[in-house]
Design a protein around this motif. Sequence first.
Motif, short mmCIF file in Angstrom:
data_model
loop_
_atom_site.label_atom_id
_atom_site.label_comp_id
_atom_site.label_asym_id
_atom_site.label_seq_id
_atom_site.Cartn_x
_atom_site.Cartn_y
_atom_site.Cartn_z
N LEU A 118 68.11 28.58 17.55
CA LEU A 118 66.98 28.03 18.30
C LEU A 118 66.29 26.93 17.51
CD1 LEU A 118 65.35 31.45 19.29
CD2 LEU A 118 66.99 30.15 20.65
N SER A 119 65.61 26.07 18.23
CA SER A 119 64.75 25.07 17.61
C SER A 119 63.62 24.74 18.58
CB SER A 119 65.52 23.78 17.29
OG SER A 119 64.66 22.80 16.74
N GLY A 120 62.40 24.72 18.08
CA GLY A 120 61.27 24.30 18.89
C GLY A 120 60.66 25.37 19.76
N ILE A 121 61.14 26.61 19.68
CA ILE A 121 60.58 27.71 20.45
C ILE A 121 60.37 28.90 19.52
CG2 ILE A 121 62.86 28.55 21.14
CD1 ILE A 121 61.63 29.50 23.76
N GLU A 122 59.26 29.60 19.66
CA GLU A 122 58.97 30.72 18.79
C GLU A 122 60.00 31.83 19.00
OE1 GLU A 122 55.04 32.17 19.23
OE2 GLU A 122 54.08 30.26 18.72
N MET B 116 70.26 22.06 15.35
CA MET B 116 69.57 22.24 16.62
C MET B 116 68.39 21.28 16.76
SD MET B 116 71.53 24.34 18.01
CE MET B 116 70.58 24.40 19.54
N GLN B 117 67.70 21.01 15.67
CA GLN B 117 66.61 20.03 15.71
C GLN B 117 67.14 18.64 16.04
OE1 GLN B 117 64.79 20.44 11.85
NE2 GLN B 117 63.53 22.19 12.46
N ALA B 118 68.29 18.30 15.45
CA ALA B 118 68.90 16.99 15.73
C ALA B 118 69.33 16.91 17.20
CB ALA B 118 70.09 16.77 14.81
N PHE B 119 69.84 18.01 17.73
CA PHE B 119 70.27 18.03 19.14
C PHE B 119 69.06 17.86 20.07
CE2 PHE B 119 71.58 20.39 23.03
CZ PHE B 119 72.65 19.58 23.38
N ALA B 120 67.96 18.55 19.74
CA ALA B 120 66.75 18.41 20.55
C ALA B 120 66.23 16.97 20.50
CB ALA B 120 65.68 19.38 20.05
N GLN B 121 66.29 16.36 19.32
CA GLN B 121 65.83 14.98 19.19
C GLN B 121 66.72 14.03 19.99
OE1 GLN B 121 65.78 13.55 15.15
NE2 GLN B 121 64.84 11.60 15.69
N ILE C 243 76.30 29.05 25.50
CA ILE C 243 75.49 28.09 26.26
C ILE C 243 74.77 27.17 25.27
CG2 ILE C 243 73.51 27.79 27.80
CD1 ILE C 243 75.43 31.03 27.92
N LEU C 244 74.88 25.89 25.48
CA LEU C 244 74.17 24.90 24.67
C LEU C 244 73.21 24.17 25.60
CD1 LEU C 244 73.85 23.40 21.93
CD2 LEU C 244 75.58 21.79 22.75
N SER C 245 71.93 24.15 25.25
CA SER C 245 70.97 23.53 26.15
C SER C 245 69.86 22.83 25.37
CB SER C 245 70.35 24.58 27.09
OG SER C 245 69.74 25.62 26.35
N ALA C 246 69.38 21.76 25.96
CA ALA C 246 68.25 21.01 25.42
C ALA C 246 67.16 20.99 26.48
CB ALA C 246 68.66 19.59 25.05
N HIS C 247 65.91 21.03 26.03
CA HIS C 247 64.80 21.18 26.97
C HIS C 247 63.69 20.17 26.66
CE1 HIS C 247 66.61 25.06 28.09
NE2 HIS C 247 66.86 25.16 26.80
N ARG C 248 63.10 19.66 27.71
CA ARG C 248 61.97 18.74 27.59
C ARG C 248 60.75 19.33 28.26
NH1 ARG C 248 64.26 12.79 29.45
NH2 ARG C 248 65.46 12.28 27.56
N ALA C 249 59.59 18.99 27.72
CA ALA C 249 58.33 19.34 28.37
C ALA C 249 58.12 18.40 29.56
CB ALA C 249 57.17 19.22 27.40
N ALA D 66 65.73 23.28 21.72
CA ALA D 66 67.17 23.38 21.93
C ALA D 66 67.61 24.80 21.64
CB ALA D 66 67.92 22.39 21.04
N CYS D 67 68.62 25.26 22.36
CA CYS D 67 69.13 26.61 22.19
C CYS D 67 70.66 26.58 22.23
CB CYS D 67 68.65 27.54 23.31
SG CYS D 67 66.88 27.55 23.59
N CYS D 68 71.26 27.43 21.41
CA CYS D 68 72.70 27.66 21.46
C CYS D 68 72.88 29.16 21.32
CB CYS D 68 73.43 26.90 20.34
SG CYS D 68 75.23 27.12 20.36
N PHE D 69 73.36 29.82 22.37
CA PHE D 69 73.44 31.27 22.29
C PHE D 69 74.69 31.80 22.98
CE2 PHE D 69 70.69 30.12 25.82
CZ PHE D 69 71.14 30.89 26.88
#
Length: 382
Positions: free
Chosen positions: A56-60, A27-32, A133-139, A39-42
């Motif tokens: 999850l990656s990058g979100i608490e 997930m970290q690689a996908f976010a990068q 659902i597979l999703s990547a998110h940017r600030a 990034a989330c896959c749920f």
Amino acid sequence: MHAQGADPVIAAFYRAALEPGQWCAAMQAFAQLAGGEVACCFLKAETGTAPSRAYLSGIEEQAWEDGYRRYYHALDPGYAVLTCGTPGRMHLMQEYFSERTVAHSEYFQDFYLRVGVRYSCSGIVRDDDGLTILSAHRAAGQGRYDARTRAQLQRVLDHLPNVLRLRDTAQQAQVRGTLAWKALDALPRAILLVDASLRLVYMNPAAQCLLTVTPQVPPLIALRGGNFGLVVGSVQQQLAQRVRLACANLACARPAPLYLADADGRPALEIGILPVALPLEQGWHGEVPRLAMLSLRPLFRAARRQGAAVAARPWRLTGAEWALALALADGVESASYALRQGVCISTVRSQIQAILRKTGTRRSNEIASLFSALEWGTGALP
């Protein structure tokens, strides 16, 4: 974006399917790859239910559990986009929700923006009876997505059904030594494993079918003395170099797939090369040998002529609709196609509307993506 493109990320997902502890890294690689940090896959049993499983990656995790899973999933407007369209497509949510919509949305204002993200690229696939659902998110400061990034994320989503099937088979297997082979046997994608010298170690049933049934593929492949090879010398050299790097677990300077052309010069076969480490037999002890996984995909538009039989056309397309869909997949603009065919642009537009209606797509660029991605000769056609 990940400097090496989508291939290392795809490899990370396949590794996570066999080793659950690697999902965080995947997930970290996908976010990068997406140029962000989240990034989330749920999995959701159905649209209105809370997610039942998540990577999850990058979100608490607490923010996810107490916010999204508990309440905000029911307000997420992205579900309407994902479930109304054709599964298996990555969508840029920035194209669907304006700044005004964001400013007046409880979901965006009270959850999405508060956890530090603004732009997302999301896709959905069927996972048994549920939706994954597979999703990547940017600030906001990381900017909007572009088409090239979406295409890279799409490549990862294309592999997700196989990754999930591999994960499920792995979880059901009892003996570690046989698990990988059983899982690979279940994949619909043609997979071959070779060592650093291109000696063929394994071929799954889908690959056997591809090499014997799909007419445009065997002339491009050379299997001699148990070694895998290609008839085009220049591509064979690239393949050999890439396989050696993969077996040595070294980064490739050009990780994009290799392509072979048919007799008419059109791309006919895509070959992805990924590193993999699997036990060669049940009860294997010691260091697991490094192999290269070759993922073969015949290209949909290269396999047929405009006069393809009616039975071979998906979605009951007419001959004219079929030819137009293939042209769009090759990047031809509708106006240019009309000029080339000697018909009115209104005729082409009517044909596009018919294709949209029959395939469940909404735009001509989605038609292009759909027909470029479909596999031919491996049972993938609807």
